[in-house]
Design a protein around this motif. Structure first.
Motif, mmCIF file in Angstrom:
data_model
loop_
_atom_site.group_PDB
_atom_site.id
_atom_site.type_symbol
_atom_site.label_atom_id
_atom_site.label_comp_id
_atom_site.label_asym_id
_atom_site.label_seq_id
_atom_site.Cartn_x
_atom_site.Cartn_y
_atom_site.Cartn_z
ATOM 1 N N ALA A 48 13.767 7.157 6.955
ATOM 2 C CA ALA A 48 12.901 6.631 6.234
ATOM 3 C C ALA A 48 12.041 7.574 5.357
ATOM 4 N N PHE A 49 11.419 8.744 6.267
ATOM 5 C CA PHE A 49 10.618 9.566 5.379
ATOM 6 C C PHE A 49 11.350 11.002 5.296
ATOM 7 N N ALA A 50 12.548 10.809 5.520
ATOM 8 C CA ALA A 50 13.343 12.170 5.616
ATOM 9 C C ALA A 50 13.209 12.846 4.158
ATOM 10 N N LEU A 51 13.052 14.017 4.137
ATOM 11 C CA LEU A 51 12.852 15.060 3.182
ATOM 12 C C LEU A 51 11.501 14.662 2.340
ATOM 13 N N SER A 52 10.873 14.251 2.969
ATOM 14 C CA SER A 52 9.449 13.539 1.922
ATOM 15 C C SER A 52 8.367 15.131 2.279
ATOM 16 N N LYS A 53 8.918 16.100 1.400
ATOM 17 C CA LYS A 53 8.218 17.205 1.532
ATOM 18 C C LYS A 53 6.795 17.454 1.086
ATOM 19 N N ASP A 54 6.373 16.508 0.755
ATOM 20 C CA ASP A 54 4.881 16.452 0.176
ATOM 21 C C ASP A 54 4.000 15.548 1.322
ATOM 22 N N LEU A 55 4.700 14.659 2.396
ATOM 23 C CA LEU A 55 3.811 14.184 3.311
ATOM 24 C C LEU A 55 3.181 15.320 4.119
ATOM 25 N N THR A 56 1.941 14.904 4.220
ATOM 26 C CA THR A 56 0.968 15.983 5.094
ATOM 27 C C THR A 56 0.439 15.301 6.495
ATOM 28 N N SER A 57 0.405 13.919 6.261
ATOM 29 C CA SER A 57 0.114 13.329 7.858
ATOM 30 C C SER A 57 0.586 12.027 7.613
ATOM 31 N N VAL A 58 0.910 11.246 8.822
ATOM 32 C CA VAL A 58 1.110 9.958 9.073
ATOM 33 C C VAL A 58 0.408 9.403 10.354
ATOM 34 N N LEU A 59 0.056 8.019 10.003
ATOM 35 C CA LEU A 59 -0.474 7.668 11.289
ATOM 36 C C LEU A 59 0.526 6.288 11.593
ATOM 37 N N LEU A 60 1.173 6.553 12.990
ATOM 38 C CA LEU A 60 1.995 5.523 13.584
ATOM 39 C C LEU A 60 1.168 4.527 14.244
ATOM 40 N N PRO A 61 1.435 3.042 14.056
ATOM 41 C CA PRO A 61 0.711 1.944 14.495
ATOM 42 C C PRO A 61 1.335 1.506 16.029
ATOM 43 N N SER A 62 0.384 1.057 16.697
ATOM 44 C CA SER A 62 0.610 0.900 17.964
ATOM 45 C C SER A 62 1.645 -0.148 18.237
ATOM 46 N N SER A 63 1.963 -0.934 17.061
ATOM 47 C CA SER A 63 3.027 -1.897 17.030
ATOM 48 C C SER A 63 4.544 -1.560 16.832
ATOM 49 N N LEU A 64 4.590 -0.186 16.681
ATOM 50 C CA LEU A 64 5.769 0.574 16.337
ATOM 51 C C LEU A 64 6.370 0.415 17.570
ATOM 52 N N THR A 65 7.926 0.165 17.757
ATOM 53 C CA THR A 65 8.940 0.144 18.888
ATOM 54 C C THR A 65 10.078 0.887 18.773
ATOM 55 N N TYR A 66 10.356 1.130 17.398
ATOM 56 C CA TYR A 66 11.745 1.973 17.266
ATOM 57 C C TYR A 66 11.781 2.702 15.890
ATOM 58 N N LYS A 95 0.785 -1.351 0.025
ATOM 59 C CA LYS A 95 0.020 -0.030 0.035
ATOM 60 C C LYS A 95 0.767 1.156 -0.019
ATOM 61 N N GLY A 96 1.899 1.256 -0.917
ATOM 62 C CA GLY A 96 2.701 2.362 -0.939
ATOM 63 C C GLY A 96 3.974 2.551 0.014
ATOM 64 N N HIS A 97 3.992 1.770 1.137
ATOM 65 C CA HIS A 97 5.256 1.731 1.804
ATOM 66 C C HIS A 97 6.248 0.634 1.463
ATOM 67 N N THR A 98 7.456 0.869 1.400
ATOM 68 C CA THR A 98 8.404 0.012 1.313
ATOM 69 C C THR A 98 8.902 -0.726 2.594
ATOM 70 N N VAL A 99 8.910 -2.170 2.765
ATOM 71 C CA VAL A 99 8.944 -2.556 4.169
ATOM 72 C C VAL A 99 10.044 -3.859 3.891
ATOM 73 N N GLY A 108 1.340 13.119 0.741
ATOM 74 C CA GLY A 108 0.164 12.865 0.994
ATOM 75 C C GLY A 108 -0.180 12.618 2.314
ATOM 76 N N SER A 109 -1.149 11.651 2.699
ATOM 77 C CA SER A 109 -1.538 10.762 3.975
ATOM 78 C C SER A 109 -0.951 9.590 3.723
ATOM 79 N N VAL A 110 -0.387 9.187 4.976
ATOM 80 C CA VAL A 110 0.348 7.810 5.021
ATOM 81 C C VAL A 110 -0.172 7.207 6.260
ATOM 82 N N ASP A 111 -0.611 5.896 6.205
ATOM 83 C CA ASP A 111 -1.179 5.325 7.402
ATOM 84 C C ASP A 111 -0.215 3.950 7.565
ATOM 85 N N ILE A 112 0.700 3.917 8.148
ATOM 86 C CA ILE A 112 1.405 2.554 8.613
ATOM 87 C C ILE A 112 0.681 1.651 9.307
ATOM 88 N N PRO A 113 0.555 0.363 8.428
ATOM 89 C CA PRO A 113 -0.405 -0.592 9.256
ATOM 90 C C PRO A 113 0.201 -1.200 10.475
#
Length: 208
Positions: free
Chosen positions: A56-74, A12-16, A32-37
């Motif tokens: 990972a997202f550095a210099l993404s000048k058109d990123l307007t919002s990001v949803l960080l998941p509760s699974s994220l630890t680092y 869904k647009g993320h490189t993981v 745009g708007s990025v939701d990390i699952p």
């Protein structure tokens, strides 16, 4: 849709990258708007998304919002460095440390909410902002690193929660609108230049 790509997956647009039972968000240009699952299903296997790599997202000048998941630890160094259009962010309680330069130079960032579970804020993590006016620091926070909020020109108020024992070098230097600071009884060290002379005078005047 999930596809294998260059040792990672496109989901869904993320490189993981999924080396074992977990996934890492890799560097790329995001807009745009990025939701990390919280998890990715690939070939009938589930992978928890736990890591955002360095820049990972550095210099993404058109990123307007990001949803960080509760699974994220680092999150790695400079994870969102220079995301000039990012306006707000909520740090989930699963993250214990905001990295050095994690959100530095995000010029449009106006609001930062950090949920309980966070222990430390790295050097320059939220520095060099013109728009940031609201920061909610969580209970349980222990350390605010050097230059963590330096040069946040519109920050007017900050409440340091009980539990914080150290405010680092020039942590709030250059916050020219800062007029009120609440300090906890747990505080043991305010390092050199944490608040500039002018800021200290305004804070004292506001209290007196």
């Amino acid at each position: 849709t999930t596809m294998v790509f260059g040792g990672g997956l496109i989901h869904k647009g993320h490189t993981v990258l999924c080396p074992a039972s977990t996934c890492m968000v890799l560097s790329g240009y995001y807009s745009g708007s990025v939701d990390i699952p919280e998890k990715i299903v690939y070939r009938s296997s589930e992978y928890a998304v736990t890591t955002i790599e360095e820049k990972a997202f550095a210099l993404s000048k058109d990123l307007t919002s990001v949803l960080l998941p509760s699974s994220l630890t680092y999150m790695g160094f400079g994870a969102f460095l220079g995301c000039e259009s990012l306006e707000s962010v909520v740090i989930p309680g699963s993250v214990s440390n905001i990295p050095d330069a994690g959100f530095s130079s995000c010029k449009s960032l106006k609001s930062v909410t950090m949920l309980s579970g966070l222990k430390s804020i790295g050097s320059g993590a939220f520095s060099l902002y013109d728009s940031l006016s609201s920061v909610i620091l969580p209970e349980g926070l222990k350390t605010i690193g050097a230059s963590a909020f330096a040069d946040c020109k519109n920050l007017t108020y900050i409440a340091i929660p009980e539990g914080v024992d150290t405010i680092g070098v020039v942590s709030f230097a250059g916050c020219v609108s800062l007029s009120k600071v609440i300090l906890p009884q747990s505080l043991r060290m305010i390092e050199f230049g944490a608040f500039s002379d002018d800021e200290v005078k305004r804070i004292i005047n506001a209290v007196c």
